[in-house]
Design a protein around this motif. Structure first.
Motif, PDB file in Angstrom:
ATOM      1  N   ALA A 755       0.833  -1.203   0.000  1.00  0.00           N
ATOM      2  CA  ALA A 755       0.000   0.000   0.000  1.00  0.00           C
ATOM      3  C   ALA A 755       0.873   1.261   0.000  1.00  0.00           C
ATOM      4  CB  ALA A 755      -0.928  -0.012   1.215  1.00  0.00           C
ATOM      5  N   ARG A 759       2.203   3.784  -3.872  1.00  0.00           N
ATOM      6  CA  ARG A 759       1.441   4.998  -3.565  1.00  0.00           C
ATOM      7  C   ARG A 759       1.293   5.852  -4.816  1.00  0.00           C
ATOM      8  NH1 ARG A 759       6.516   5.110  -2.183  1.00  0.00           N
ATOM      9  NH2 ARG A 759       7.852   6.907  -2.694  1.00  0.00           N
ATOM     10  N   HIS A 760       0.300   6.759  -4.812  1.00  0.00           N
ATOM     11  CA  HIS A 760       0.119   7.714  -5.907  1.00  0.00           C
ATOM     12  C   HIS A 760       1.120   8.850  -5.719  1.00  0.00           C
ATOM     13  CE1 HIS A 760      -1.782  10.331  -8.829  1.00  0.00           C
ATOM     14  NE2 HIS A 760      -2.607   9.317  -9.170  1.00  0.00           N
ATOM     15  N   PRO A 765       0.350   8.720   1.017  1.00  0.00           N
ATOM     16  CA  PRO A 765      -0.432   7.482   1.179  1.00  0.00           C
ATOM     17  C   PRO A 765      -1.250   7.478   2.464  1.00  0.00           C
ATOM     18  CG  PRO A 765       1.897   7.081   1.596  1.00  0.00           C
ATOM     19  CD  PRO A 765       1.807   8.479   1.081  1.00  0.00           C
ATOM     20  N   GLN A 783      -7.385  -0.877   2.877  1.00  0.00           N
ATOM     21  CA  GLN A 783      -7.786   0.035   1.798  1.00  0.00           C
ATOM     22  C   GLN A 783      -6.744   1.131   1.662  1.00  0.00           C
ATOM     23  OE1 GLN A 783     -11.487   1.985   2.519  1.00  0.00           O
ATOM     24  NE2 GLN A 783     -11.710   2.779   0.463  1.00  0.00           N
ATOM     25  N   ASP A 784      -6.292   1.398   0.411  1.00  0.00           N
ATOM     26  CA  ASP A 784      -5.302   2.448   0.182  1.00  0.00           C
ATOM     27  C   ASP A 784      -5.807   3.426  -0.866  1.00  0.00           C
ATOM     28  OD1 ASP A 784      -4.424   1.711  -2.549  1.00  0.00           O
ATOM     29  OD2 ASP A 784      -3.635  -0.093  -1.577  1.00  0.00           O
ATOM     30  N   ASN A 785      -5.082   4.541  -1.039  1.00  0.00           N
ATOM     31  CA  ASN A 785      -5.415   5.551  -2.050  1.00  0.00           C
ATOM     32  C   ASN A 785      -4.301   5.649  -3.072  1.00  0.00           C
ATOM     33  OD1 ASN A 785      -3.459   6.653  -0.394  1.00  0.00           O
ATOM     34  ND2 ASN A 785      -4.302   8.735  -0.423  1.00  0.00           N
ATOM     35  N   GLY A 786      -3.754   4.462  -3.450  1.00  0.00           N
ATOM     36  CA  GLY A 786      -2.584   4.423  -4.316  1.00  0.00           C
ATOM     37  C   GLY A 786      -2.899   4.443  -5.792  1.00  0.00           C
ATOM     38  N   GLY A 788      -3.727   1.981  -7.909  1.00  0.00           N
ATOM     39  CA  GLY A 788      -4.843   1.179  -8.395  1.00  0.00           C
ATOM     40  C   GLY A 788      -4.406   0.193  -9.478  1.00  0.00           C
ATOM     41  N   SER A 833     -10.386  -2.713  -7.084  1.00  0.00           N
ATOM     42  CA  SER A 833      -9.440  -1.631  -7.344  1.00  0.00           C
ATOM     43  C   SER A 833      -9.936  -0.764  -8.496  1.00  0.00           C
ATOM     44  CB  SER A 833      -8.053  -2.199  -7.668  1.00  0.00           C
ATOM     45  OG  SER A 833      -7.123  -1.158  -7.829  1.00  0.00           O
ATOM     46  N   GLY A 838      -7.200   3.842  -6.022  1.00  0.00           N
ATOM     47  CA  GLY A 838      -6.677   2.992  -4.965  1.00  0.00           C
ATOM     48  C   GLY A 838      -7.254   1.589  -5.011  1.00  0.00           C
ATOM     49  N   SER A 839      -6.871   0.764  -4.019  1.00  0.00           N
ATOM     50  CA  SER A 839      -7.255  -0.641  -3.989  1.00  0.00           C
ATOM     51  C   SER A 839      -7.738  -1.008  -2.587  1.00  0.00           C
ATOM     52  CB  SER A 839      -6.070  -1.543  -4.366  1.00  0.00           C
ATOM     53  OG  SER A 839      -5.551  -1.188  -5.623  1.00  0.00           O
TER      54      SER A 839
END
Length: 849
Positions: A755, A759-760, A765, A783-786, A788, A833, A838-839
């Protein structure tokens, strides 16, 4: 243990006491030294080994504090027996031998747990000059194995008695059935088919003839030359049962009397000995001559029927009585066959009516579902799990159409006595049962559970898939050619050289794939390999006009039973090395030293390829030994690769500065270093998989999910801080799962590190961790905001060596290992995802009971 206060030389006494203490502690017998207040003053190393404790855990403690009672032992308190013996020694000042006593010891690996132990204990007092008890020697001999063996022997003898009683009861039941059966039955044994047993009904068919002890065609000599002789020969030769209806067999009921035309309904069935060979025949016979003659009379002309109408009515009355008697006989036969069903070694049941109610269930069938009540219940009530299964569909179809259905292997999940859904596989035959009018009124089932066989086959298939994954990951062309020089196996490396999928190469001739020019360069080597010779050679292969490769090749013959069935091929691309060697050889005279070093490097590479060929041959022949192959590939390759890397560094040191600054040399050295790095990454990945194979069977234990997540966060604290990551954990304190703690830490670590790693780039992250109960699972949600993952990538996410982002270091085995760990622990993992958003990973862990 020794008082030094009265010694004229305290130092000498101390050294002497210390020596005696060492001698005592080195004794082979497990011994404790106790004070009169029953505190532990000393112990031998043998005692520590037997009790799995350290000297620090014992010395100075009361013997009963050091060894508390096991509350689950189920016997009278062990400490009470020991205390009574020690008190007797203190009072009598005489040694006391205790009877063998169960006294469990604390389990050092599991708190509040005990290990079962049985001891032979001798308590001996040591008296001072006044005859008072100074010490007590507690000598405990571990007799656990002997006591367990005695217990197992007693239990085995009891089971044997019960089994013998059951066998005797069944034997008596079968003897009564055979003797009292209304139908004629006989058992014939031996090559001449001698009458060994006949029941009264069979003897009554031939009241004036001796049968027992005589061969069939000796006792009934008139049967020789009749068709019945061929029927008998066919049954004892093939083992096929023969059923005859209303067959005319002329035979005499009394010896030396004329033969009579007798019509028979009979069954001839082969008998087998303990080795599975035919050693006799079973006869089931009915004399149906009166019925046949009656039917023949009925079939006379209509005029005769009219003339005999009155007589026929009387016959009908007699026939009614005979039919009633026959029905009674049939009922008795039905009961006999029911008993045969009950004693059959195969699972059998009878389901009656459209609701398929269990009418008969033999013990073997009942044993498939030991926790369920079957008789008198509809099948959907007794086995509700089959309601949406193909099995119930075929039951209904057989009942509706009367057509027999056979299923070689069907998956039917059933709920276990512990409440878990288990996958079970069955082979069965469903056969319609009809009533007197020929209407289907039930279904007869013969079933065999084949779950273990299916599991074994799937394990073999999984090993084959793993073999394919590993060979496809190697940068070597691995193939197998049969005697016709047709490809039967190729790995993915072929696709980089030839414009065709590796699976499409199968069944094609080698010359059609590589081309005639390249084939002619290796044809002679192939001839030698098919003659049984193992080869290693280098060749230049003009596969296409614009595609020429220098290769290092090993041919390994596949010899079975003295015959060469084909050969394995291992082809390594050495184009870079050969071209580098050729360029260096054409340079100035100072390059001669470089040529020597390159030759040594090539020799090491050749040896490495030979090691790889041996490892691959072993893998190809024994795909059950997958772990051994991985171990060989990951360890045996490390040394030659390290040697090559060392030689490359030495080469850079030895080369003149002006040569190192040349563009061609720089390119060659960089290409060689890149090849080494690729090999090392592959070996590192194989090592990770080896660790997974060794660790997959770790015992499950009750683990607090929240504690594990917190521990992993602490381990990753530096990584989290360096990437400005935010971890939001919302986990229940009572989220307990049944899992290996080490493996669970690995799963959580992989998910959290991924995660952060993926990361984005436009935002920090943020990782949210939660859990929720679902059926028999605790679901861990990460759950992440990466970056995807798109839908196509998600399908390959958990496969070995799958990577979708090149800007991050990785081997592509992390999520593969996570899925393998979860599969081995009856868990699972799901992913949702969206690219750029993210995923979310959901990990299903078995809930602790």
């Amino acid at each position: 243990m020794t008082d030094f206060s009265t010694s004229p030389n305290p130092t000498a006494s101390f050294n002497e006491a210390l020596s005696f203490q060492k001698i005592f502690e080195a004794q082979n017998n497990p011994i404790l030294v106790l004070s009169p207040s029953l505190k532990i003053l000393g112990c031998t190393e043998a005692y520590l080994n037997e009790t799995l404790l350290t000297r620090e855990q014992l010395l100075g403690k009361s013997v009963f504090d050091a060894f508390p009672d096991n509350p689950e032992a189920g016997e009278s308190l062990s400490s009470v027996k020991l205390r009574a013996s020690l008190q007797q020694v203190l009072a009598s000042k005489q040694a006391h031998q205790m009877e063998v006593t169960r006294y469990d010891i604390p389990d050092p690996n599991h708190s509040a747990s005990f290990i079962e132990r049985y001891w032979s204990i001798l308590n001996t007092p040591i008296l001072d000059e006044r005859g008072e008890v100074l010490y007590i020697l507690n000598e405990a001999t571990n007799v656990t194995e002997a006591e367990k063996s005695k217990k197992n022997l007693l239990e085995s003898e009891e089971r044997e008695k019960v089994a013998l009683a059951e066998v005797e009861q069944q034997r008596l039941r079968l003897e009564r059935l055979f003797a009292q059966a209304p139908a004629a039955m006989a058992v014939l044994e031996g090559p001449n088919l001698e009458f060994k047993e006949i029941n009264d009904a069979y003897q009554q068919l031939f009241p004036g003839r001796k049968l027992l002890g005589l061969a069939l065609f000796e006792a009934l000599s008139e049967l020789k030359g009749q068709p019945i002789e061929e029927i008998v020969q066919h049954v004892i030769t093939t083992g096929e049962t023969f059923e005859g209806k209303e067959i005319l067999i002329p035979v005499a009921r009394y010896k030396d009397q004329p033969v009579e035309d007798i019509y028979w309904n009979f069954i001839y069935q082969a008998l087998y000995d303990a080795q599975g060979k035919i050693n006799g025949m079973f006869i089931f016979a009915l004399d149906v001559t009166p019925f046949v003659e009656a039917r023949q009379q009925v079939e006379k002309s209509a005029e005769d029927l009219k003339a005999l109408n009155l007589e026929l009515e009387a016959r009908v009355e007699r026939r009614t009585q005979e039919v009633q008697k026959a029905q009674a006989d049939a009922e008795r036969q039905r009961q006999r066959f029911e008993r045969l069903f009950m004693d059959a070694p195969t699972a059998i049941c009878i389901l009656a009516g459209p609701e398929l109610v269990y009418e008969l269930v033999n013990p073997v069938y009942a044993g498939l579902f030991p926790d369920r009540e079957l008789l008198g219940k509809p099948i959907l009530e007794a086995l509700p799990e089959i309601g949406h299964n193909k099995a119930y569909e075929t039951f209904s179809e057989v009942y509706r159409t009367g057509i027999t259905h056979e299923e070689p292997e069907l998956l039917i999940p059933f709920t276990s006595p512990h409440g878990f859904l288990e996958d079970r596989y069955f082979r069965y035959i469903q056969q319609a049962r009809t009533n007197e009018e020929g209407i289907v009124d039930g279904v007869l089932v013969f079933a065999i559970e084949v779950t273990e066989q299916v599991a074994a086959r799937k394990a073999v298939e999984e090993n084959a898939n793993n073999l394919r994954l590993i060979t496809d990951s190697l940068p070597v062309l691995i193939g197998y050619l049969d005697r016709s020089r047709v490809y039967r196996f190729t790995n993915k490396a072929y696709e980089a050289w030839f414009p065709i999928k590796s699976e499409d190469l199968l069944g094609r001739r080698v010359q059609d794939v590589v081309g005639e020019k390249a084939y002619n360069n290796t044809k002679g080597y192939m001839d030698r390999a098919l003659a049984g010779e193992r080869l290693s050679f280098e060749a230049t292969m003009p596969y296409r006009e614009d595609f020429v490769k220098h290769i290092k090749t090993d041919y390994v013959p596949d010899v079975r039973g003295g015959e060469v069935l084909g050969f394995y091929t291992l082809v390594t691309d050495v184009t870079d090395q050969v071209e580098a060697r050729l360029k260096i050889e054409s340079s100035a005279q100072q390059a001669s030293a470089i040529a020597v070093e390159l030759a040594a490097a090539n020799e090491d590479l050749r040896l490495a390829n030979l090691d790889l060929a041996d490892a691959n041959q072993q893998l190809t022949h024994t795909n059950k030994d997958l772990d051994n192959f991985i171990y060989t590939a990951s360890h045996d390759l490390k040394a030659p690769i390290s040697n090559i890397e060392m030689l490359l560094r030495e080469l850079q040191v030895e080369l003149p500065k002006e040569s190192l600054e040349g563009n061609e040399v720089k390119v060659i050295i960089k290409m060689m270093q890149n090849s080494i790095d690729r090999f090392k990454k592959t070996i590192a990945s194989l090592t990770e998989i080896t660790k997974l194979q060794k660790d997959h069977d770790r015992a499950a234990q009750t683990v607090n999910l929240k504690d594990v997540v917190q521990e992993v966060q602490l381990d990753m604290q530096q990584i989290i801080a360096s990437h400005s990551a935010q971890i939001e954990a919302d986990l229940r304190d009572d989220a307990m799962v049944s899992f290996s703690e080490k493996n669970l830490r690995s799963v959580v670590y992989n998910l959290l590190s991924n995660a952060i790693k993926y990361r984005h780039l436009d935002r920090n992250p943020v990782v949210r961790i939660s859990c929720q109960p679902e059926d028999d699972y605790v679901v861990l949600v990460v759950q992440d905001n990466g970056l995807g993952i798109n839908g196509k990538q998600q399908k390959k996410l958990f496969t070995m060596f799958s990577r979708f982002h090149d800007h991050v270091e990785g081997s592509g085995v992390g999520l593969y290992m996570v899925k393998r760990i979860l599969d081995n622990a009856e868990g699972k993992i799901e992913v949702e995802s969206t690219v750029g958003e993210g995923s979310t990973f959901k990990v299903f862990l078995k809930r602790a009971q």
